[in-house]
Design an enzyme around this catalytic site. Structure first.
Site, PDB file in Angstrom:
ATOM      1  N   ARG A   1       4.923   9.841  -5.266  1.00  0.00           N
ATOM      2  CA  ARG A   1       3.974  10.148  -6.336  1.00  0.00           C
ATOM      3  C   ARG A   1       4.333  11.497  -6.968  1.00  0.00           C
ATOM      4  O   ARG A   1       4.805  12.401  -6.280  1.00  0.00           O
ATOM      5  CB  ARG A   1       2.571  10.203  -5.751  1.00  0.00           C
ATOM      6  CG  ARG A   1       1.492  10.572  -6.738  1.00  0.00           C
ATOM      7  CD  ARG A   1       0.162  10.766  -6.030  1.00  0.00           C
ATOM      8  NE  ARG A   1      -0.807  11.340  -6.943  1.00  0.00           N
ATOM      9  CZ  ARG A   1      -1.963  11.877  -6.573  1.00  0.00           C
ATOM     10  NH1 ARG A   1      -2.285  11.901  -5.287  1.00  0.00           N
ATOM     11  NH2 ARG A   1      -2.786  12.381  -7.461  1.00  0.00           N
TER      12      ARG A   1
ATOM     13  N   PHE B   1      -3.657   1.939   0.946  1.00  0.00           N
ATOM     14  CA  PHE B   1      -4.625   0.946   0.474  1.00  0.00           C
ATOM     15  C   PHE B   1      -3.925  -0.320  -0.021  1.00  0.00           C
ATOM     16  O   PHE B   1      -4.575  -1.337  -0.256  1.00  0.00           O
ATOM     17  CB  PHE B   1      -5.497   1.542  -0.632  1.00  0.00           C
ATOM     18  CG  PHE B   1      -6.082   2.882  -0.249  1.00  0.00           C
ATOM     19  CD1 PHE B   1      -6.705   3.054   0.983  1.00  0.00           C
ATOM     20  CD2 PHE B   1      -5.985   3.979  -1.092  1.00  0.00           C
ATOM     21  CE1 PHE B   1      -7.224   4.275   1.350  1.00  0.00           C
ATOM     22  CE2 PHE B   1      -6.503   5.205  -0.727  1.00  0.00           C
ATOM     23  CZ  PHE B   1      -7.124   5.367   0.493  1.00  0.00           C
TER      24      PHE B   1
ATOM     25  N   GLU C   1      -9.633  -3.602  -2.669  1.00  0.00           N
ATOM     26  CA  GLU C   1      -8.235  -4.007  -2.499  1.00  0.00           C
ATOM     27  C   GLU C   1      -8.093  -5.420  -1.960  1.00  0.00           C
ATOM     28  O   GLU C   1      -7.126  -6.120  -2.279  1.00  0.00           O
ATOM     29  CB  GLU C   1      -7.510  -3.019  -1.575  1.00  0.00           C
ATOM     30  CG  GLU C   1      -7.360  -1.615  -2.149  1.00  0.00           C
ATOM     31  CD  GLU C   1      -8.616  -0.773  -2.008  1.00  0.00           C
ATOM     32  OE1 GLU C   1      -9.578  -1.216  -1.339  1.00  0.00           O
ATOM     33  OE2 GLU C   1      -8.646   0.339  -2.571  1.00  0.00           O
TER      34      GLU C   1
END
Lengths: 267, 335
Positions: free
Chosen positions: B167, B84, B59
């Protein structure tokens, strides 16, 4: 390379050293060691493969911006007057590079990020099928301690970035002392090679050797790194034994001696 | 127009919206950090592979690379889980994206305690740390309609954006007439006892809490704040001025997020209103198989919003109880 060209590179490197001495002189201390160690790298880069109209230049460790500034007058970018404000209150030539720093396309004081930026530039050129753009990134050996450098190195090799060339100033110097006394980063060349890079290791104060390595690197179809073995006190014999290369203290008397030494060589 | 719970749901509204926009806009690039399907950009990978870049599980490099791509005129949309996308590469966001004020769109999925994956996967402070950064716009949308509109709304912003997305199954709360705005919060319902101020997943919970409160005689206003920074202070002040108490609801720690932002607005306006902040009370969240259980355990449910409003208003007697909704498979009920 013919002797005259070698001599010109050496003189360019000494002009970088002289301007850097004058830039840190008003402060009495500063990142002179970085200019001394990377002088031949910048001289060879700016005299050779770097084409300002189409290439990108990243100076990953922000405090190395002193070398880029000190070399810039030879490219007709900055004047000696500009350099005289280096690091002063109100100057846009901050001692640790910022978004306002001229000469380079990207620099960052938080170390280890520059190679990722260079990879981003190289990726953009790939995506646009721009085959005539090179990306040069100066990074330091201390930065190899940062994990992000290796994330970037892995990604660059995976994407076969032949247009990406790293100039690694291996001066064995970081804040707390010699890099080698803090973390074993050797074998440097083998590390990059194992990541899929072409590695060329040279004496970083042999201008001819640096220039030749850069020529080879530019011709590579893989990403490549020129590992320049250097010293933070090279080129100034007047510096005392054991000077702290990361952040050199320089008295007015020492400034005078340094300027005299360099001007004599350039005369 | 608002739908009623349980809400119908759709899959991949973000992924679809990004592809649709990218087909019109050559500058858009899609970066993924090894969570391509989970962040809905498998659609992008399939339909526009030449502009899809899998940066792998790296990342820091992904974020700094995105900054450089933006310097070259691309508009990178960077995808991974919220933790992240913010917590791990924070220094890279600061130096490679936020300080240079580049048009990188950081899209973090799985907000707050919507993940039962433990503290490592729960983005509970992402809004706080992104909100603290100069130049950064911070958005936490409530439903699929807002998601589709937000993607288009942010593409041409000159600076960076953090977009926080649920999500999986995404509820459809708003009607097609809903208008997402980058500059205005929306008062969805007027009332003069308590003002509920919510963002993201807690909007539907606030709507459910308002229905129960209204039925118990508590006049309740509801303010939807999808854009947490820059915050629409005027709308919040107007709603709070007309009420006796304010309750914020966020799927996030109460330190530094929506509740803090509202507190700053009220205090700076000199508006003395009792304030209750529903959210994680300065704790990590452990021990769950399901997200719904975590929301109950840590006091982020509809009932917690009702209880907070009831208590802030000084009402006596037991607080009214939120009805338990039966949720058919594929539909979504507020937590």
């Amino acid at each position: 390379m013919i002797a005259g060209q070698t001599r010109e590179l050496e003189r360019f490197a000494d002009r970088i050293r002289l301007r850097a001495v004058k830039m840190v002189a008003p402060h009495g201390f500063g990142y002179l060691g970085q200019a001394l160690s990377s002088a031949e790298l910048f001289a060879a880069l700016f005299s050779g493969p770097y084409r300002r109209d189409r290439d990108k230049l990243v100076c990953s460790p922000g405090h190395y911006i002193i070398s880029a500034y000190a070399a810039a007058p030879d490219l007709g970018i900055l004047s000696e007057t500009d350099l005289s404000t280096y690091g002063q209150d109100g100057s846009s030539f901050e001692a640790v590079g910022t978004e306002r720093s001229p000469v380079v396309d990207l620099t960052c004081g938080s170390l280890g990020q520059g190679l990722s930026g260079a990879v981003g530039f190289a990726l953009s050129a790939q995506l646009r099928e721009n085959l005539d753009s090179r990306v040069f990134a100066l990074i330091s050996d201390g930065e190899l301690e940062e994990g992000q450098v290796w994330e970037a190195a892995m990604f660059a090799a995976h994407r076969k970035m032949g247009n990406l060339i790293v100039l690694l100033d291996a001066n064995d110097s970081q804040v707390d002392g010699p890099v080698s006394s803090i973390t074993t980063i050797e074998p440097i060349a083998a590390k990059w090679e194992s990541f899929g890079w072409a590695a060329f290791e040279v004496d970083g104060h042999d201008a001819d050797a640096v220039n030749h390595a850069l020529e080879l690197a530019v011709g590579e179809s893989r990403p490549s790194v020129v590992i320049a073995r250097t010293s933070t006190v090279h080129g100034l014999s007047c510096l005392p034994e054991g000077a702290d290369g990361h952040f050199i203290k320089i008295s007015p008397e020492l400034v005078d001696a340094a300027i005299a030494e360099l001007e004599a060589r350039l005369a | 127009m608002l739908n009623a719970p349980p809400y119908p749901t759709v899959l991949k509204p973000y992924g679809r919206a990004l592809v649709d926009l990218a087909l019109e806009r050559e500058e858009i690039l899609c970066l993924s950090g090894d969570l391509t399907r989970q962040t809905e950009v498998d659609l992008f990978q399939d339909e526009i592979p030449s502009r899809f870049i899998n940066a792998g599980m790296a990342e820091a490099n992904m974020m700094s690379m995105a900054g450089a791509l933006a310097r070259c005129g691309h508009i990178p949309f960077v995808h991974t889980f919220g933790v992240f996308a913010t917590r791990r590469p924070f220094d890279q966001i600061v130096n490679s994206v936020a300080y240079p004020n580049l048009p990188v769109r950081i899209v973090g999925f799985m907000p707050g305690i919507s993940s039962p994956g433990g503290p490592s996967h729960q983005a509970i402070e992402d809004v706080a740390i992104m909100r603290s950064l100069p130049n950064m716009t911070v958005i936490d949308v409530a439903d699929a309609v807002e998601i589709r509109q937000a993607v288009r709304a942010i593409v041409d912003l000159p600076g960076p954006v953090y977009l926080r997305l649920k999500r999986g199954e995404i509820p459809v709360i708003f009607g097609d007439d809903h208008e997402f705005s980058l500059s205005r919060a929306q008062v969805l319902h007027d009332g003069d006892d308590v003002a509920l101020v919510a963002s993201g997943m807690m909007l539907s919970s606030s709507l459910a809490a308002a229905a129960t409160l209204e039925a118990a005689g508590v006049s309740t206003s509801i303010v939807n704040v999808p854009v947490i920074k820059p915050i629409d202070a005027a709308t919040i002040i107007r709603a709070a001025s007309g009420a006796k108490a304010v309750v914020t609801a966020e799927n996030h720690t109460i330190v530094g997020g929506l509740g803090s932002a509202v507190a700053e607005v009220l205090a700076e306006a000199g508006l003395g209103r009792r304030l209750r902040r529903v959210g994680l009370r300065d704790t990590f969240a452990e021990g769950a198989q399901s997200a719904a259980w975590l929301f109950r355990k840590y006091g982020l449910g509809t009932q917690d919003i009702i209880d907070s409003a009831w208590e802030a208003l000084g009402r006596t007697g037991p607080a009214p109880q939120a009805p338990v909704l039966v949720t058919p498979l594929g539909e979504y009920s507020p937590v």
